[in-house]
Scaffold this motif. Structure first.
Motif, PDB file in Angstrom:
ATOM      1  N   LEU A  14      50.233   5.934 -48.553  1.00  0.00           N
ATOM      2  CA  LEU A  14      49.055   5.577 -49.334  1.00  0.00           C
ATOM      3  C   LEU A  14      47.897   5.210 -48.419  1.00  0.00           C
ATOM      4  N   ASN A  15      46.712   5.641 -48.784  1.00  0.00           N
ATOM      5  CA  ASN A  15      45.479   5.206 -48.134  1.00  0.00           C
ATOM      6  C   ASN A  15      44.916   4.063 -48.975  1.00  0.00           C
ATOM      7  N   LYS A  16      45.266   2.825 -48.589  1.00  0.00           N
ATOM      8  CA  LYS A  16      44.842   1.670 -49.380  1.00  0.00           C
ATOM      9  C   LYS A  16      43.337   1.470 -49.272  1.00  0.00           C
ATOM     10  N   PRO A  17      42.676   1.237 -50.394  1.00  0.00           N
ATOM     11  CA  PRO A  17      41.233   0.980 -50.328  1.00  0.00           C
ATOM     12  C   PRO A  17      40.919  -0.460 -49.962  1.00  0.00           C
ATOM     13  N   LYS A  28      50.339  -0.708 -58.480  1.00  0.00           N
ATOM     14  CA  LYS A  28      49.644   0.400 -59.127  1.00  0.00           C
ATOM     15  C   LYS A  28      50.367   1.717 -58.866  1.00  0.00           C
ATOM     16  N   ALA A  29      50.790   1.937 -57.603  1.00  0.00           N
ATOM     17  CA  ALA A  29      51.515   3.158 -57.269  1.00  0.00           C
ATOM     18  C   ALA A  29      52.868   3.196 -57.972  1.00  0.00           C
ATOM     19  N   LYS A  30      53.523   2.052 -58.058  1.00  0.00           N
ATOM     20  CA  LYS A  30      54.814   1.967 -58.744  1.00  0.00           C
ATOM     21  C   LYS A  30      54.666   2.363 -60.207  1.00  0.00           C
ATOM     22  N   TRP A  31      53.610   1.883 -60.841  1.00  0.00           N
ATOM     23  CA  TRP A  31      53.343   2.214 -62.245  1.00  0.00           C
ATOM     24  C   TRP A  31      53.034   3.705 -62.414  1.00  0.00           C
ATOM     25  N   LEU A  32      52.217   4.242 -61.506  1.00  0.00           N
ATOM     26  CA  LEU A  32      51.852   5.656 -61.595  1.00  0.00           C
ATOM     27  C   LEU A  32      53.066   6.562 -61.417  1.00  0.00           C
ATOM     28  N   LEU A  33      54.012   6.132 -60.579  1.00  0.00           N
ATOM     29  CA  LEU A  33      55.206   6.942 -60.332  1.00  0.00           C
ATOM     30  C   LEU A  33      56.335   6.614 -61.306  1.00  0.00           C
ATOM     31  N   ASN A  34      56.141   5.568 -62.119  1.00  0.00           N
ATOM     32  CA  ASN A  34      57.171   5.140 -63.071  1.00  0.00           C
ATOM     33  C   ASN A  34      58.472   4.820 -62.336  1.00  0.00           C
ATOM     34  N   ALA A  35      58.326   4.114 -61.212  1.00  0.00           N
ATOM     35  CA  ALA A  35      59.474   3.792 -60.355  1.00  0.00           C
ATOM     36  C   ALA A  35      60.072   2.446 -60.737  1.00  0.00           C
ATOM     37  N   ARG A  36      61.376   2.309 -60.526  1.00  0.00           N
ATOM     38  CA  ARG A  36      62.065   1.061 -60.829  1.00  0.00           C
ATOM     39  C   ARG A  36      61.949   0.050 -59.687  1.00  0.00           C
ATOM     40  N   LYS A  37      62.127   0.523 -58.476  1.00  0.00           N
ATOM     41  CA  LYS A  37      62.206  -0.358 -57.314  1.00  0.00           C
ATOM     42  C   LYS A  37      61.203   0.093 -56.271  1.00  0.00           C
ATOM     43  N   GLN A 209      47.673  11.949 -43.354  1.00  0.00           N
ATOM     44  CA  GLN A 209      48.749  12.391 -44.254  1.00  0.00           C
ATOM     45  C   GLN A 209      48.731  11.628 -45.576  1.00  0.00           C
ATOM     46  N   ALA A 210      47.887  10.604 -45.675  1.00  0.00           N
ATOM     47  CA  ALA A 210      47.969   9.665 -46.796  1.00  0.00           C
ATOM     48  C   ALA A 210      47.165  10.135 -48.006  1.00  0.00           C
ATOM     49  N   HIS A 211      47.515   9.572 -49.157  1.00  0.00           N
ATOM     50  CA  HIS A 211      46.881   9.886 -50.442  1.00  0.00           C
ATOM     51  C   HIS A 211      46.290   8.614 -51.036  1.00  0.00           C
ATOM     52  N   THR A 212      45.208   8.764 -51.778  1.00  0.00           N
ATOM     53  CA  THR A 212      44.558   7.610 -52.399  1.00  0.00           C
ATOM     54  C   THR A 212      45.115   7.381 -53.800  1.00  0.00           C
ATOM     55  N   LEU A 213      44.916   6.172 -54.308  1.00  0.00           N
ATOM     56  CA  LEU A 213      45.302   5.872 -55.682  1.00  0.00           C
ATOM     57  C   LEU A 213      44.500   6.725 -56.658  1.00  0.00           C
ATOM     58  N   THR A 218      44.833  11.464 -60.791  1.00  0.00           N
ATOM     59  CA  THR A 218      44.433  12.774 -61.319  1.00  0.00           C
ATOM     60  C   THR A 218      45.611  13.728 -61.498  1.00  0.00           C
ATOM     61  N   LEU A 219      46.790  13.362 -60.975  1.00  0.00           N
ATOM     62  CA  LEU A 219      47.939  14.266 -60.973  1.00  0.00           C
ATOM     63  C   LEU A 219      48.883  13.968 -62.118  1.00  0.00           C
ATOM     64  N   ASP A 220      49.645  14.985 -62.529  1.00  0.00           N
ATOM     65  CA  ASP A 220      50.694  14.760 -63.520  1.00  0.00           C
ATOM     66  C   ASP A 220      51.911  14.164 -62.807  1.00  0.00           C
TER      67      ASP A 220
END
Length: 298
Positions: A14-17, A28-37, A209-213, A218-220
């Protein structure tokens, strides 16, 4: 019928702002990925930005290996001004004229190369009697902190237009760049604090290599999950062993096996089908399970 949530395992670069905590970015990333842990591999202060590797699912078992890895930063110093926190979030303590040249700065930087000692800042998450130091700092309480040894592997002067100075820093885990900035300012006789900090690399990963929130939003879900690196990327510095099904099963059941591993110490384990399933300790012709994935991947 509600569809069962699929397990999410892997590492998001992640590229943290600027402006949010590392934990807020993680949640926020956990929610977007619907991750448990989920967990991160070393925090960035809210005023800082840059590379923040996040671990999800089974990858969290190996996060410590990146937490302990070297880091790389681009640091912007404001000479002549010191603050209570060593960064722009603190109150100004002192202001002086920064009458220093490029040669002056270049002359003091070698003092901070190699193994040095740092006194951790009061505004940090280090614990004292179970409480983080920043809680004492906010209450106006100063706690004595013993110096800690860290290693500065590279320290390069990138821009020099006093009072603004930009440094490129490669350092060991546990280095406080705020403290480094303050110590450089003290060595110059004018004081300094950080005004900006970007983590550009951690371990074998880099910021490009990092991605922003914002990008993730914008992605499915399938495309978000596709951005994850596999869990073994966190331990790619360790030697690898490929094992047959019988050996894989034995280790996954918690049993040590006889194996003439060419390396002593920790090794990465892969099935005959080239699937990563954890780490083992190799010693004297034996492999002992060390940290394994929850499910056997034969």
């Amino acid at each position: 019928m509600k569809q069962a949530r699929q397990p999410i395992d892997g590492v998001l670069l992640l590229n943290k702002p600027v402006g949010i905590t590392s934990n807020a970015a993680l949640q926020k990333a956990k929610w977007l990925l619907n991750a448990r842990k989920a967990g991160h591999t070393g925090t960035l202060d809210p005023f800082a930005d840059g590379l923040l590797p996040l671990c999800f699912g089974e990858a969290t078992k190996f996060s410590a290996y990146l937490l302990d890895a070297d880091k790389h930063y681009r640091a912007v110093l404001q000479l002549g001004t010191t603050t209570t926190t060593g960064d722009p979030e603190g109150e100004v303590l002192d202001t002086r004229e920064a009458a220093v040249s490029r040669d002056d700065i270049a002359a003091v930087l070698p003092r901070f190369m190699g193994e040095i000692e740092q006194i951790p800042p009061m505004h940090s998450a280090l614990k004292h009697q179970g409480r983080p130091l920043y809680e004492y700092a906010r209450a106006g309480i100063e706690i004595e902190r013993p110096p800690r040894k860290v290693t500065i592997r590279a320290l390069e002067l990138i821009e020099c237009a006093p009072p603004r100075v930009v440094l490129d820093v490669q350092c060991s885990a546990g280095t406080y760049i705020r403290t480094l900035a303050q110590d450089i300012g003290a060595a110059l006789g004018c004081g300094a604090h950080l005004t900006a900090l970007t983590r550009t690399a951690a371990g074998g990963f880099s910021l490009n290599q990092a991605h922003t929130l914002a990008e993730l939003e914008t992605l499915d879900p399938a495309r978000r999950a596709a951005l994850l690196q596999p869990a073994d990327c966190l331990v790619s510095h360790l030697p690898a062993l490929h094992l047959d099904d019988a050996s894989t099963t034995a280790l996954c059941q918690g049993r040590s096996i006889a194996h003439p591993a060419p390396h002593a110490g920790l090794v990465r384990l892969y099935t005959a089908a080239n699937r990563f399933f954890g780490l083992a300790q190799a010693d004297a012709g034996q492999l002992a399970p060390h940290r394994l994935l929850a499910t056997q991947q034969t």
